[in-house]
Design a protein around this motif. Structure first.
Motif, PDB file in Angstrom:
ATOM      1  N   MET A   1     -20.970  64.364 -63.021  1.00 41.43           N
ATOM      2  CA  MET A   1     -21.791  63.192 -63.276  1.00 41.43           C
ATOM      3  C   MET A   1     -22.749  63.009 -62.106  1.00 41.43           C
ATOM      4  SD  MET A   1     -20.633  59.251 -63.485  1.00 41.43           S
ATOM      5  CE  MET A   1     -21.890  58.027 -63.592  1.00 41.43           C
ATOM      6  N   TRP A   2     -23.947  62.582 -62.416  1.00 42.61           N
ATOM      7  CA  TRP A   2     -24.942  62.317 -61.386  1.00 42.61           C
ATOM      8  C   TRP A   2     -24.718  60.943 -60.785  1.00 42.61           C
ATOM      9  CZ3 TRP A   2     -28.066  65.986 -59.678  1.00 42.61           C
ATOM     10  CH2 TRP A   2     -28.235  67.107 -60.463  1.00 42.61           C
ATOM     11  N   GLY A   3     -24.723  60.869 -59.448  1.00 39.76           N
ATOM     12  CA  GLY A   3     -24.655  59.586 -58.759  1.00 39.76           C
ATOM     13  C   GLY A   3     -26.013  58.908 -58.829  1.00 39.76           C
ATOM     14  N   ARG A   4     -26.095  57.685 -58.404  1.00 35.62           N
ATOM     15  CA  ARG A   4     -27.355  56.945 -58.465  1.00 35.62           C
ATOM     16  C   ARG A   4     -28.401  57.532 -57.543  1.00 35.62           C
ATOM     17  NH1 ARG A   4     -25.159  50.822 -59.425  1.00 35.62           N
ATOM     18  NH2 ARG A   4     -24.302  51.349 -61.430  1.00 35.62           N
ATOM     19  N   ASP A   5     -27.967  58.285 -56.517  1.00 32.52           N
ATOM     20  CA  ASP A   5     -28.922  58.898 -55.604  1.00 32.52           C
ATOM     21  C   ASP A   5     -29.267  60.318 -56.029  1.00 32.52           C
ATOM     22  OD1 ASP A   5     -26.629  60.258 -55.066  1.00 32.52           O
ATOM     23  OD2 ASP A   5     -26.744  60.032 -52.900  1.00 32.52           O
ATOM     24  N   GLY A   6     -28.768  60.757 -57.189  1.00 31.24           N
ATOM     25  CA  GLY A   6     -29.075  62.085 -57.686  1.00 31.24           C
ATOM     26  C   GLY A   6     -28.026  63.132 -57.384  1.00 31.24           C
ATOM     27  N   GLY A   7     -27.053  62.835 -56.535  1.00 31.66           N
ATOM     28  CA  GLY A   7     -26.009  63.810 -56.216  1.00 31.66           C
ATOM     29  C   GLY A   7     -24.972  63.894 -57.323  1.00 31.66           C
ATOM     30  N   VAL A   8     -24.352  65.062 -57.459  1.00 29.46           N
ATOM     31  CA  VAL A   8     -23.310  65.249 -58.466  1.00 29.46           C
ATOM     32  C   VAL A   8     -21.978  64.761 -57.895  1.00 29.46           C
ATOM     33  CG1 VAL A   8     -22.054  66.935 -59.858  1.00 29.46           C
ATOM     34  CG2 VAL A   8     -24.508  67.213 -59.489  1.00 29.46           C
ATOM     35  N   LEU A   9     -21.323  63.839 -58.599  1.00 31.03           N
ATOM     36  CA  LEU A   9     -20.038  63.298 -58.180  1.00 31.03           C
ATOM     37  C   LEU A   9     -18.911  64.002 -58.904  1.00 31.03           C
ATOM     38  CD1 LEU A   9     -20.833  59.461 -58.219  1.00 31.03           C
ATOM     39  CD2 LEU A   9     -20.903  61.033 -56.273  1.00 31.03           C
ATOM     40  N   GLU A  10     -17.844  64.326 -58.161  1.00 35.56           N
ATOM     41  CA  GLU A  10     -16.653  64.937 -58.748  1.00 35.56           C
ATOM     42  C   GLU A  10     -15.410  64.356 -58.103  1.00 35.56           C
ATOM     43  OE1 GLU A  10     -16.673  69.340 -59.640  1.00 35.56           O
ATOM     44  OE2 GLU A  10     -18.191  69.178 -58.051  1.00 35.56           O
ATOM     45  N   ILE A  11     -14.424  64.028 -58.929  1.00 33.34           N
ATOM     46  CA  ILE A  11     -13.129  63.579 -58.430  1.00 33.34           C
ATOM     47  C   ILE A  11     -12.287  64.824 -58.175  1.00 33.34           C
ATOM     48  CG2 ILE A  11     -10.995  62.379 -59.019  1.00 33.34           C
ATOM     49  CD1 ILE A  11     -12.714  60.424 -60.661  1.00 33.34           C
ATOM     50  N   GLU A  12     -11.671  64.869 -56.995  1.00 33.12           N
ATOM     51  CA  GLU A  12     -10.815  66.001 -56.658  1.00 33.12           C
ATOM     52  C   GLU A  12      -9.590  66.030 -57.574  1.00 33.12           C
ATOM     53  OE1 GLU A  12      -9.233  67.903 -52.576  1.00 33.12           O
ATOM     54  OE2 GLU A  12      -8.611  65.837 -52.912  1.00 33.12           O
ATOM     55  N   VAL A  13      -9.228  67.204 -58.032  1.00 31.98           N
ATOM     56  CA  VAL A  13      -8.034  67.367 -58.854  1.00 31.98           C
ATOM     57  C   VAL A  13      -6.803  67.100 -57.986  1.00 31.98           C
ATOM     58  CG1 VAL A  13      -6.687  69.020 -60.209  1.00 31.98           C
ATOM     59  CG2 VAL A  13      -9.192  69.054 -60.307  1.00 31.98           C
ATOM     60  N   GLY A  14      -5.799  66.454 -58.549  1.00 35.01           N
ATOM     61  CA  GLY A  14      -4.545  66.253 -57.832  1.00 35.01           C
ATOM     62  C   GLY A  14      -4.459  64.960 -57.050  1.00 35.01           C
ATOM     63  N   ALA A  15      -5.039  63.895 -57.560  1.00 35.43           N
ATOM     64  CA  ALA A  15      -4.930  62.595 -56.894  1.00 35.43           C
ATOM     65  C   ALA A  15      -3.466  62.194 -56.767  1.00 35.43           C
ATOM     66  CB  ALA A  15      -5.695  61.533 -57.681  1.00 35.43           C
ATOM     67  N   GLN A  16      -3.160  61.451 -55.728  1.00 35.97           N
ATOM     68  CA  GLN A  16      -1.797  60.950 -55.541  1.00 35.97           C
ATOM     69  C   GLN A  16      -1.613  59.723 -56.430  1.00 35.97           C
ATOM     70  OE1 GLN A  16      -1.006  59.183 -51.718  1.00 35.97           O
ATOM     71  NE2 GLN A  16       1.187  59.352 -51.967  1.00 35.97           N
ATOM     72  N   VAL A  17      -0.546  59.709 -57.224  1.00 39.56           N
ATOM     73  CA  VAL A  17      -0.252  58.581 -58.108  1.00 39.56           C
ATOM     74  C   VAL A  17       1.131  58.056 -57.735  1.00 39.56           C
ATOM     75  CG1 VAL A  17       0.040  57.813 -60.491  1.00 39.56           C
ATOM     76  CG2 VAL A  17      -1.631  59.613 -59.961  1.00 39.56           C
ATOM     77  N   ARG A  18       1.185  56.781 -57.354  1.00 40.04           N
ATOM     78  CA  ARG A  18       2.450  56.155 -56.962  1.00 40.04           C
ATOM     79  C   ARG A  18       2.749  54.973 -57.876  1.00 40.04           C
ATOM     80  NH1 ARG A  18       1.616  53.401 -52.329  1.00 40.04           N
ATOM     81  NH2 ARG A  18      -0.601  53.769 -52.429  1.00 40.04           N
ATOM     82  N   GLU A  19       3.989  54.883 -58.288  1.00 44.66           N
ATOM     83  CA  GLU A  19       4.466  53.731 -59.052  1.00 44.66           C
ATOM     84  C   GLU A  19       5.227  52.832 -58.089  1.00 44.66           C
ATOM     85  OE1 GLU A  19       3.959  53.171 -62.354  1.00 44.66           O
ATOM     86  OE2 GLU A  19       2.870  55.051 -62.590  1.00 44.66           O
TER      87      GLU A  19
END
Length: 146
Positions: A1-19
């Protein structure tokens, strides 16, 4: 996805999820800690705290830093709440004091107040990151759709 400044944004795979348990209501909560990249470079760290108080809500804190060394000067954090508000049918996002549920750690740098965030030059970048999280973080998407 393009950020508002034109850069491509990506979420890193493997986020930490805590309950864990919400200290205020005693119900379950899920906290996602993830990294986001812009054009392949480390960009932000985000915390998405998913609650179910009066319906699903997510509190998102986004940490910006000039570099990711432990004692980086110039680090700051924005915060917002996404959830039901009076009026609109769908959830809305509103600025809140940053990282209020977290300890005072160097991780967050300066925690912006709502008033500081409203005039901060990085506010459009923050909203672009929030938009990306709400659209692409699977845990957040599933929670808001519940």
């Amino acid at each position: 996805m393009w950020g508002r400044d034109g850069g491509v944004l990506e979420i890193e795979v493997g986020a930490q999820v805590r309950e864990s348990v919400c200290q205020h209501c005693g119900r379950s909560k899920t906290v996602v800690t993830g990294f986001m990249y812009r054009d392949g470079d480390a960009y932000v760290v985000y915390y998405a705290s998913c609650y179910d108080h009066d319906g699903p809500e997510v509190w998102i804190d986004v940490v910006f830093s000039p570099n990711w060394e432990d004692d980086a000067a110039g680090r700051y954090t924005f915060g917002c709440r996404i959830g039901a508000v009076d009026g609109p049918v769908s959830p809305a996002a509103s600025l809140v004091p940053a990282a209020a549920a977290f300890s005072t750690s160097k991780t967050f740098g300066h925690k912006l107040t709502r008033d500081e965030a409203l005039v901060h030059p990085a506010l459009p970048e923050f909203w672009a990151v929030v938009d990306h999280i709400v659209e692409h973080d699977a845990v957040v998407v599933a929670h808001l759709d519940s």
